[in-house]
Scaffold this active site. Structure first.
Site, PDB file in Angstrom:
ATOM      1  N   ARG A 140     -16.611 -29.933   9.583  1.00 49.72           N
ATOM      2  CA  ARG A 140     -15.571 -29.535  10.537  1.00 49.72           C
ATOM      3  C   ARG A 140     -15.261 -28.043  10.438  1.00 49.72           C
ATOM      4  O   ARG A 140     -14.969 -27.530   9.366  1.00 49.72           O
ATOM      5  CB  ARG A 140     -14.303 -30.378  10.300  1.00 49.72           C
ATOM      6  CG  ARG A 140     -14.485 -31.828  10.741  1.00 49.72           C
ATOM      7  CD  ARG A 140     -13.280 -32.666  10.425  1.00 49.72           C
ATOM      8  NE  ARG A 140     -13.066 -32.822   8.999  1.00 49.72           N
ATOM      9  CZ  ARG A 140     -11.960 -33.362   8.480  1.00 49.72           C
ATOM     10  NH1 ARG A 140     -10.988 -33.748   9.252  1.00 49.72           N
ATOM     11  NH2 ARG A 140     -11.847 -33.484   7.167  1.00 49.72           N
TER      12      ARG A 140
ATOM     13  N   CYS B  87      -8.134 -27.550   8.017  1.00 48.77           N
ATOM     14  CA  CYS B  87      -6.747 -27.215   7.637  1.00 48.77           C
ATOM     15  C   CYS B  87      -6.435 -25.724   7.731  1.00 48.77           C
ATOM     16  O   CYS B  87      -5.514 -25.313   8.423  1.00 48.77           O
ATOM     17  CB  CYS B  87      -6.486 -27.713   6.216  1.00 48.77           C
ATOM     18  SG  CYS B  87      -6.928 -29.444   6.032  1.00 48.77           S
TER      19      CYS B  87
ATOM     20  N   LYS C  86       4.204 -27.224   4.095  1.00 48.90           N
ATOM     21  CA  LYS C  86       2.825 -27.716   4.243  1.00 48.90           C
ATOM     22  C   LYS C  86       1.943 -26.659   4.905  1.00 48.90           C
ATOM     23  O   LYS C  86       0.880 -26.303   4.394  1.00 48.90           O
ATOM     24  CB  LYS C  86       2.831 -29.003   5.072  1.00 48.90           C
ATOM     25  CG  LYS C  86       1.485 -29.422   5.608  1.00 48.90           C
ATOM     26  CD  LYS C  86       0.525 -29.827   4.508  1.00 48.90           C
ATOM     27  CE  LYS C  86      -0.908 -29.858   4.976  1.00 48.90           C
ATOM     28  NZ  LYS C  86      -1.862 -30.128   3.922  1.00 48.90           N
TER      29      LYS C  86
ATOM     30  N   GLY D  73     -13.666 -22.343   6.860  1.00 44.72           N
ATOM     31  CA  GLY D  73     -13.868 -23.556   7.663  1.00 44.72           C
ATOM     32  C   GLY D  73     -12.930 -24.662   7.243  1.00 44.72           C
ATOM     33  O   GLY D  73     -11.968 -24.442   6.500  1.00 44.72           O
TER      34      GLY D  73
END
Ligand code: SAJ
Length: 445
Positions: free
Chosen positions: A347, A277, A223, A274
């Site tokens: 975010r 993640c 991941k 940005g």
């Protein structure tokens, strides 16, 4: 005789398993809604009462295509029930999915407080014969070294006997959550054979993509490795852009040429990286549960991407200097506040960093973003034409589709003499913009 895990598998296959999803954010809410839409009885838990209130009204607190309609449907037919309380729901849950936020804390270290709190709270009520799925992004080793010990300690139940745990990361891009949840391949990382099989039978109920079986540790590493790959690739594109500026070449033409090679796929440079993640997962990758691991590539790549907002500000400053102007005397219209195109998500947005840097230099700033109305008390223009009145600079910080289609000759008529266009995302043609009478400045050109 059927084993306990076979009974649970049967329940999952018949969609009779009661599912509880803990955390109804950008990932948890679509997870809960899709299982409810597939026919399961789902309870969603979130500590934020505002989220519960909005979902109970049959609406989505986040902007995601199709999600509003699906929420209305599953709230109306009562397949989804939402609550702030753990007790009274977990006791009956056959499957508990944890999707709480795992942010970066101080010193860029993983902050697992939300996950630990949710596990501690839920473990008080967990019943025997339940499947626990961790969907939150975690530093490698978390499932075995943190999740299982917490559940065993609080519940007094035994992993692999009384309950089963699997790590199943999400891979959806914000703005395409519903589509990608259904279509993308999923990883199922079991902590033993039974948990792998149970989690596999659960995910195949909502996923059309392949469901790949592996171990919890491999799934955890995969991941964060996926997002780190993308971050490093973008860092390479950004460094290439900086080199091209020195070499007097256009990085976009260079990347287009290089990508005609069958084994090359260089990503695109820009004003920085940005989103929640790519800015976080590289730090998770190098932080196993017990120690920080050495890395000569991952963190330096992060630094390149983090530098890009400053570079865009330097490009702007230089272009103004060439006209004997100072940032503090100028009006700059920042086009885009979201962290990527066509979403309203801010975010970790590079646009915010650019805004802050320019603001610290005393610029008169306005923001245009068709997806966002207000940010930190500042109202945001959705119509660029009013925003650019008497502006010296248009600075493109986000690749919203709208910015590619604007009539820049019309915008120019509202702006001050010798307007500058800083193309942070490289979405416009330098030649066309210059022909309109702008000074064109772009990352990597
Ligand atoms: N960006 C570039 N150049 C590029 C591509 C992206 O500068 O060539 C920038 C974007 O503008 C943005 C940032 O990178 O600021 C991140 O955007 P993104 O499109 O790479 O992805 P996210 O953060 O929205 O979603 C990623 C996805 N991961 C991968 O593509 C490997 C998504 O599939 C994951 O599920 C998601 O992270 C997540 O939740 O982990």
């Amino acid at each position: 005789m059927q084993s306990l895990s076979d009974e649970l598998k049967e329940k999952i296959k018949k969609k009779e398993a009661q599912i509880v999803v803990i955390g109804l954010g950008f990932v948890g809410l679509p997870t809960a809604v899709l299982f409810a839409n597939a026919g399961f009885n789902v309870t969603g838990i979130d500590i934020n009462p505002k989220i519960i209130e909005i979902v109970n009204e049959g609406k989505s607190p986040i902007e995601e295509p199709e999600l509003d309609d699906l929420i209305r449907k599953v709230i109306e037919n009562k397949k989804l029930v939402v609550s702030t309380k753990y007790d009274g729901t977990i006791e009956n849950a056959d499957v508990i999915i944890f999707v709480v936020q795992t942010p970066l804390g101080k010193n860029k270290k993983p902050d697992l407080t939300y996950l630990k709190n949710a596990l501690t709270e839920a473990s008080k009520y967990i019943k025997k014969q339940s499947l626990i799925i961790i969907e939150s992004t975690t530093p490698p080793g978390t499932t075995h070294n943190i999740v299982i010990p917490i559940i065993e300690k609080i519940s007094k139940l035994k992993n692999g006997v009384d309950f089963w745990v699997a790590y199943c990361p999400e891979r959806i891009a914000p703005g395409k959550a519903v589509k990608e949840f259904i279509e993308n391949n999923r990883l199922v990382g079991g902590t033993d054979e039974t948990s792998t099989e149970l989690a596999y039978s659960l995910l195949t109920q909502i996923t059309k993509g392949k469901v790949i079986k592996t171990t919890a540790l491999t799934a955890e590493i995969s991941k964060v490795a996926e997002n780190t790959f993308r971050d490093i690739n973008i860092a390479y594109a950004n460094e290439l852009a900086l080199l091209c500026e020195h070499l007097n070449a256009d990085v976009i033409s260079v990347i287009q040429c290089a990508n005609t090679h069958p084994r090359v796929n260089i990503h695109l440079p820009g004003p920085g990286v940005g989103g929640p993640c790519l800015t976080k997962d590289p730090h998770f990758l190098i932080t196993s549960v017990s120690m920080e691991l050495p890395s000569d590539l991952i963190i330096p790549s992060r630094k390149i991407n983090d530098y890009m907002p400053k570079h865009v500000v330097s490009l702007t400053e230089e272009a103004l200097k060439n006209q004997d102007k100072k940032i503090s005397d100028c009006k700059i219209a920042i086009f885009g506040l979201a962290y990527k195109g066509d979403v309203n998500d801010t975010r970790e947005s590079p646009a915010i960093k650019i805004y802050e840097l320019l603001s610290a230099r005393g610029a008169n700033l306005v923001i245009v973003d068709p997806f966002i109305n207000e940010w930190q008390g500042i109202s945001i223009y959705d119509d660029p034409i009013n925003a650019v009145v008497n502006a010296d600079v248009i600075l493109i910080a986000t690749d919203h589709s709208m910015f590619k289609k604007l009539d820049y000759s019309l915008l120019k008529t509202k702006m001050n003499e010798k307007p500058i266009l800083v193309d942070g995302k490289r979405i416009l043609s330098k030649q066309q913009i210059e022909e309109l009478g702008f000074v064109y400045v772009g990352v990597g050109v």
